[in-house]
Motif scaffolding. Sequence first.
Motif, short mmCIF file in Angstrom:
data_model
loop_
_atom_site.label_atom_id
_atom_site.label_comp_id
_atom_site.label_asym_id
_atom_site.label_seq_id
_atom_site.Cartn_x
_atom_site.Cartn_y
_atom_site.Cartn_z
N THR A 1 0.83 -1.20 0.00
CA THR A 1 0.00 0.00 0.00
C THR A 1 0.87 1.24 0.00
O THR A 1 0.61 2.21 -0.71
CB THR A 1 -0.89 0.01 1.26
N TYR A 2 1.92 1.22 0.81
CA TYR A 2 2.80 2.36 0.89
C TYR A 2 3.42 2.66 -0.49
O TYR A 2 3.38 3.81 -0.96
CB TYR A 2 3.91 2.09 1.91
N LEU A 3 3.95 1.61 -1.10
CA LEU A 3 4.59 1.81 -2.40
C LEU A 3 3.60 2.34 -3.43
O LEU A 3 3.91 3.23 -4.22
CB LEU A 3 5.21 0.50 -2.89
N THR A 4 2.41 1.77 -3.41
CA THR A 4 1.40 2.22 -4.36
C THR A 4 1.05 3.68 -4.12
O THR A 4 0.90 4.45 -5.07
CB THR A 4 0.12 1.38 -4.20
N ILE B 1 2.92 5.95 -2.93
CA ILE B 1 4.02 6.78 -3.44
C ILE B 1 3.89 6.95 -4.95
O ILE B 1 4.02 8.05 -5.49
CB ILE B 1 5.38 6.16 -3.09
N SER B 2 3.61 5.84 -5.63
CA SER B 2 3.46 5.90 -7.08
C SER B 2 2.31 6.82 -7.46
O SER B 2 2.41 7.62 -8.39
CB SER B 2 3.20 4.51 -7.65
N ASN B 3 1.21 6.68 -6.73
CA ASN B 3 0.06 7.52 -7.00
C ASN B 3 0.40 8.99 -6.84
O ASN B 3 0.01 9.83 -7.65
CB ASN B 3 -1.09 7.17 -6.04
N ARG B 4 1.14 9.29 -5.78
CA ARG B 4 1.48 10.67 -5.52
C ARG B 4 2.41 11.21 -6.61
O ARG B 4 2.26 12.34 -7.07
CB ARG B 4 2.17 10.76 -4.17
N MET B 5 3.36 10.37 -7.01
CA MET B 5 4.24 10.76 -8.10
C MET B 5 3.43 11.11 -9.34
O MET B 5 3.66 12.12 -10.00
CB MET B 5 5.18 9.59 -8.40
N ASN B 6 2.46 10.24 -9.63
CA ASN B 6 1.59 10.48 -10.77
C ASN B 6 0.92 11.84 -10.66
O ASN B 6 0.85 12.59 -11.63
CB ASN B 6 0.49 9.39 -10.80
N GLU B 7 0.46 12.15 -9.47
CA GLU B 7 -0.26 13.39 -9.25
C GLU B 7 0.68 14.58 -9.44
O GLU B 7 0.33 15.58 -10.09
CB GLU B 7 -0.84 13.38 -7.84
N ILE B 8 1.88 14.46 -8.88
CA ILE B 8 2.86 15.55 -9.02
C ILE B 8 3.14 15.80 -10.49
O ILE B 8 3.13 16.94 -10.97
CB ILE B 8 4.17 15.18 -8.28
N ASN C 1 10.33 11.37 -5.64
CA ASN C 1 9.16 12.17 -5.35
C ASN C 1 9.56 13.58 -4.97
O ASN C 1 8.98 14.56 -5.43
CB ASN C 1 8.38 11.54 -4.18
N THR D 1 8.42 20.62 -9.89
CA THR D 1 7.05 21.03 -10.18
C THR D 1 6.73 22.37 -9.53
O THR D 1 6.11 23.24 -10.14
CB THR D 1 6.08 19.94 -9.68
N TRP E 1 2.55 19.57 -0.19
CA TRP E 1 3.87 19.39 -0.82
C TRP E 1 4.92 20.28 -0.18
O TRP E 1 6.09 20.21 -0.50
CB TRP E 1 3.80 19.74 -2.32
N LEU F 1 -0.56 -1.85 -10.62
CA LEU F 1 0.75 -1.18 -10.63
C LEU F 1 1.20 -0.89 -12.06
O LEU F 1 1.72 0.18 -12.36
CB LEU F 1 1.78 -2.05 -9.92
N ILE G 1 -0.60 2.03 -13.48
CA ILE G 1 -0.06 3.30 -12.96
C ILE G 1 1.20 3.68 -13.72
O ILE G 1 1.39 4.83 -14.13
CB ILE G 1 0.24 3.18 -11.45
N MET H 1 1.82 6.96 -15.99
CA MET H 1 2.95 7.85 -15.76
C MET H 1 3.71 8.08 -17.07
O MET H 1 4.08 9.21 -17.41
CB MET H 1 3.88 7.21 -14.72
N ILE I 1 1.76 10.46 -19.18
CA ILE I 1 1.86 11.83 -18.69
C ILE I 1 3.20 12.44 -19.11
O ILE I 1 3.26 13.55 -19.63
CB ILE I 1 1.73 11.85 -17.15
#
Lengths: 357, 357, 357, 357, 357
Positions: free
Chosen positions: A284-287, A289-296, B294, B301, B356, E286, E289, E293, E296
């Motif tokens: 969950t943690y890794l996911t 992080i990936s999600n947040r990276m995507n958002e950034i 990140n 960003t 952020w 994953l 995602i 990415m 994007i």
Amino acid sequence: MLKIDRFIKKRAHKIGLPPGTPVYVGEKREEKVRISVVDYDEEFFEEKEVSRLEDCFGLKDTPTVSWINVDGVHDVQIINSLSSNFDLHPLVVEDIVHLNQRPKMEDFGDYIYIVFNMLIYDEDAKEIKGEQVSLILAGHFVISFQERPGDIFDVIRERLRNGKGRIRKMKADYLAYSLIDAVVDQYFVILEKIGERVEELEDSLIQSAQPATMHDIHRLKREMLFLRKSVWPLRESISGLEKLESTLIKKTTQKYLRDVYDHTIQVIDTVETFRDMLSGLHDTYLTSISNRMNEIMKVLTIFASIFIPLTFIAGIYGMNFSYMPELGWRWSYFGVWGLFVAVTVLMLLYFKKKKWL
Amino acid sequence: MLKIDRFIKKRAHKIGLPPGTPVYVGEKREEKVRISVVDYDEEFFEEKEVSRLEDCFGLKDTPTVSWINVDGVHDVQIINSLSSNFDLHPLVVEDIVHLNQRPKMEDFGDYIYIVFNMLIYDEDAKEIKGEQVSLILAGHFVISFQERPGDIFDVIRERLRNGKGRIRKMKADYLAYSLIDAVVDQYFVILEKIGERVEELEDSLIQSAQPATMHDIHRLKREMLFLRKSVWPLRESISGLEKLESTLIKKTTQKYLRDVYDHTIQVIDTVETFRDMLSGLHDTYLTSISNRMNEIMKVLTIFASIFIPLTFIAGIYGMNFSYMPELGWRWSYFGVWGLFVAVTVLMLLYFKKKKWL
Amino acid sequence: MLKIDRFIKKRAHKIGLPPGTPVYVGEKREEKVRISVVDYDEEFFEEKEVSRLEDCFGLKDTPTVSWINVDGVHDVQIINSLSSNFDLHPLVVEDIVHLNQRPKMEDFGDYIYIVFNMLIYDEDAKEIKGEQVSLILAGHFVISFQERPGDIFDVIRERLRNGKGRIRKMKADYLAYSLIDAVVDQYFVILEKIGERVEELEDSLIQSAQPATMHDIHRLKREMLFLRKSVWPLRESISGLEKLESTLIKKTTQKYLRDVYDHTIQVIDTVETFRDMLSGLHDTYLTSISNRMNEIMKVLTIFASIFIPLTFIAGIYGMNFSYMPELGWRWSYFGVWGLFVAVTVLMLLYFKKKKWL
Amino acid sequence: MLKIDRFIKKRAHKIGLPPGTPVYVGEKREEKVRISVVDYDEEFFEEKEVSRLEDCFGLKDTPTVSWINVDGVHDVQIINSLSSNFDLHPLVVEDIVHLNQRPKMEDFGDYIYIVFNMLIYDEDAKEIKGEQVSLILAGHFVISFQERPGDIFDVIRERLRNGKGRIRKMKADYLAYSLIDAVVDQYFVILEKIGERVEELEDSLIQSAQPATMHDIHRLKREMLFLRKSVWPLRESISGLEKLESTLIKKTTQKYLRDVYDHTIQVIDTVETFRDMLSGLHDTYLTSISNRMNEIMKVLTIFASIFIPLTFIAGIYGMNFSYMPELGWRWSYFGVWGLFVAVTVLMLLYFKKKKWL
Amino acid sequence: MLKIDRFIKKRAHKIGLPPGTPVYVGEKREEKVRISVVDYDEEFFEEKEVSRLEDCFGLKDTPTVSWINVDGVHDVQIINSLSSNFDLHPLVVEDIVHLNQRPKMEDFGDYIYIVFNMLIYDEDAKEIKGEQVSLILAGHFVISFQERPGDIFDVIRERLRNGKGRIRKMKADYLAYSLIDAVVDQYFVILEKIGERVEELEDSLIQSAQPATMHDIHRLKREMLFLRKSVWPLRESISGLEKLESTLIKKTTQKYLRDVYDHTIQVIDTVETFRDMLSGLHDTYLTSISNRMNEIMKVLTIFASIFIPLTFIAGIYGMNFSYMPELGWRWSYFGVWGLFVAVTVLMLLYFKKKKWL
């Protein structure tokens, strides 16, 4: 910090010594070794602190059940002289004073040697602390060795004192069982504590994935490793004890050993479940992080993709060519503003279509 | 560098030779093979270097316990003539001189053949080095073969000399046990060293995740592979030895074999724990790389998202249209500055809301 | 390319045929099946090529040991007639001509059927090539079937010719063992080759992580799958052979079977070690990609974060407002240059603090 | 779509019914249940469609081997009346009409019940389709139940008709074996088809990693799950059948059962190999995505890092300060062009050194 | 929320109590314990609610089969007095009132104790809820303990009432089997529900990968952990029951126990399949995602790489050098426009070639 010492049995400075040489291997300790004795049968009960070691030598042959509890194994001489009086095998004595043993059970005919870990969850260090316990179970006596004075066995002492339950009616094997049971019960306390920590981690993960959370997951995983290292071999030992064909273990006691065996299985089950859960939290943690990276990246891309073209357009009309017809037109400037708005709207629609907004 | 040779038993250039043909397979060596003999019982003790091979042939039938130690197996002729005098099976001789054997134990009735690895941690190369040890255990003698002279067996020799412990009172089987025990003790030394390295890695990871750290994790994992490859089959062999129904192993020695068997299990336990820990460190490393990525992206960003719009605004008023009413206004310039500040503040608030900042 | 055919036993076009119907399933072949016979005992030795199949029918009952070697199993008629003369079970004949069998050993009372793979590392294709070998071991003869003529068994033939080693003194079971041993020895050759490739990969990974490296790791992993598929069942078969209670296997030969069994375990050990290593390389590769990505992003971020603000500042003073007091000042231009330098220095310090530089 | 129904045995609407109540659980079907009978021994052969159920009741006691094949188990009444005539246990009847059983074999003394899955690869849906087959093997008859009419058993019928092979000479157990064998043969056909798909995927991955490829890998993995779910328990059942101490299984048939058992092991082996390969493809896919991301970022970084500084320089000389000495110089403009070129070249060299170009 | 309590057996507040002390450990409950009795044989049937506990004490010795069902174990006194009347071992009583037991079966000679979990899928909480059921199977009676009144056993009661099936003709062991069977049937209901959820997740993943989807995958994985924790030990217990050499289990009942044993295996199979599927969904998530990415970044790179060079060109001609010959040319402006178009087209071609468009 890692505290890897908990995981290793140190032998380095024993190299070259003949097997069976008792050498204390563990944290340095200074306090005096404390020996207490409880002597009982159904009618009789006596409890005392032993100041002279010789006072408990006589207990070997009395028909009553004698429980000799030794707090501290760092004074090898005392352990040695006690052991030789009770005819213990040199390898047993070596193991008693050599801490960080792997739990095991060994049948020496006249007596059974059991070694395992008493575990306590240290709330401050958020860490499981272990202490080695050795038991000698013979026909009429039990000798227990602890690293330091502790209160886990007090409940047994109390039960012996007021004769509650069947403990006074039973023999030494039931006493040994009671001591093991008291230790295994503590494992459940630890599991409840760890369970709370896992629950907290889960909650904090749902809110936001901090590197500190990851660190905690990692730490709990290691505590699980430590717990597992203690429980698995203990389970084997208790199973061995239950199935042992020895006159030292009565039939009635086997049922109780079976019960504590079931407890160790439950501990193992829960440890494995916690490990699975912690792996899940890790994922969950890794996911997240990936999600947040995507958002950034999305924010960056949207900003850049809208304003870079606009800046280019502005740049065009910042050029200084002498002949640029648009520059002189009356409505050019407002037209360019129209273009700015149009480009922006188009880009926003494009990102909308891509579901980035 | 990988040093993959440690992991492979080479057979390529033996192809075509009949089984049982002794061929030395290992690093090239030049030095003379050294043979030393210790002959003893409870009262008697003699120790000597053997220059003529024939001098030790007589030991086969003496009632005293004889320990023939051979340093160097690269001189096939010597090994061969020694072996044929002691009636060893051709396959045994082949195995003795063929290095990188998998540890094993084989019962040939008159004698038992045991082969395993003596391991030493090379501090400079940060690497475990292995050396093959073969033991022949017969009724009245033990023959041990090492790749090169070493000092691990010196402690046994010392104990034999001054008659400390029970070693002089016991038979050849106890001597063989003592040799195995001395080797297994070294495994614990290696584990302590590796444990320190793991602890260092953990510390350096908490500070910062360098590619070099990753490289070290990877290397330690491989050392664990190597250690595991030596210990697992050794454990099986010792277990086999303990359970062997052979007159060569006395009952009293079995207890000691059980003890060294427990040691191998502890080594395995610790190796597995280290592997789990190293996997944990690996995960931590990967997570910290992701976290850092990140963070990098966030900086990019934030900078880009604030300054690109600002640059665009500046670009607008750098355009050269003849009719741009704002250009002539008195307070336009300061108004634009106000816009710059407003945009910046808004963006910062936006990033603050997104956590952020 | 994948060459998945190596991994599948094809049965599709045999559907509907009664079990025991021998149908050749394998690559198309045209060449003539070659049959050679070696007939020997301790004193006697004869070697010949057989042109008429019937010439070897008599060997069934001679007291000497006869080795009939058949190169090529694509001519079902020949195999069939040979088999029926030697009373082989229809299922055995079916298996002999049906390539891509899983290695197995079956005891039919009068004879033992063993099938396994001869493996060769094809340097050009960087691929392991397999060839199916079937052995029939009976009291006085051994029949071996190969897919195509090869030279792996030549060493055995040579040993028989000049009577080196104990092969001529032993019976058919020792011959069968020798053939298996010759094949297993080739496995070690392959492992050494693969080991070199793993070492090369490791080296090239340390220098730089190319997609081609990843591709090679992936490929070697698959070769390991292929090797494993051959060795695991072979190990079982040899173990079965060793423990078989059959008069066909002499006691003296069992020791040798045990030896080749140990070899298969070593092959398996090494295969598993290689798999672990390749996984490690895979991880290293992924980590180095992540590291590189980090580095790329750092460069981008540093460049962008320094120059985007600078460009903005330059943009400000490129605006055309009529009232911009700074524009007229004498030292403005140089002041702006000072600002450029200051911003750059501040950013560099910031990145330095973040340890990105 | 997932089609998860294939993986679940549905029991929901049977809750509350006594065990042994036959309820059809499966897809709705309307067609009539078709019953065909083949009655044979070495000399005699008769084949017929049965319209009245009672016509086959007599076959129970005839000395010839009778094969009653039932196509369709959705008409519970027919199955029920047939079963009660042949004295089948209620639990067996329940299982026959309850589809999606886990393959199993049960010995009821007078007869053996075997249930397993006939699998077919549906080329259009790119999916494995399963159909449940139940066999009753008794002394003189075999009853087979299929979900719907199919042609897999036709080859057996054909072989019986023309008396090819040994099938007419053998008893009912050989017939049961032949039916199982025919089904297992289909598994190989599926594996070949899947193998081709894996090969295609590999090829398409080398060219470019499309999300669709990932989707296909994922799908094939699930088909492997489905296949595995059918083969593992079938292997156990056949093994049980082979080792069964029952007069229903003749010794000669055991060899054949061993053969089909070997086939199931080969299927399992291949399934596991395919799973490993698909995992490898998955890894390759992920790596190629990472590689591509790296490449994208490199392009962005190179473009941005070269042009952002250049734009800044251009921006400087776009400023409108009244005192900017360079602006008036004769060669400034060309000097700036020189700077542009110099910066570009330096950047390119820098990226070259970093091996990004 | 995590609800980790479901996974832990709490023992903390029982520490110090003698083993065999019954203490209720579970959710607090207030309602009265309800006891109902069914007494039957083939002819006779009686059903009643018991208000005075003593009313059911007589049932111990009647030849009819008596089923005493206790709803609620929180009133320790009632359980205790019931248990002592039926001579239950103190450890059994302790287990009955201590919830969250690991399923187990124990043979006490006169009676068998079985404890397991009744599971229900709570549609609102999307969670599996467990309830502990204890069974005492003796010669002529069965006592069942539930945590709260429920309707799962109603189907058995109904069947007893109207004498459907063979339940009234059978003994207490068949009744116990029926109760277990009713509980296991519920597991299938849960699996169907979970199966639907997995299917939904798959569908929603194909459309778009939302963090919520990930959360659901994670949750279902945990439910699978919970289910597994209940089924694995239940399977063992039933297997133990089936193989028990006890007069309490009749031969005819064994067939039925075998049947419910098969059911537990199917539950386990399906649980494992679901776990594999959920892992597959996790991977798909994953990958999607990563793919997004990539997309994007592609958009960002394309925009930036096209417009940054263009902006630079515009910037050049925005410079204010007094001598910039191009500025004065007639067609410069249009030439620059040509350059803009050319650069854009070239970049687009470049990206096309890279297959990014």
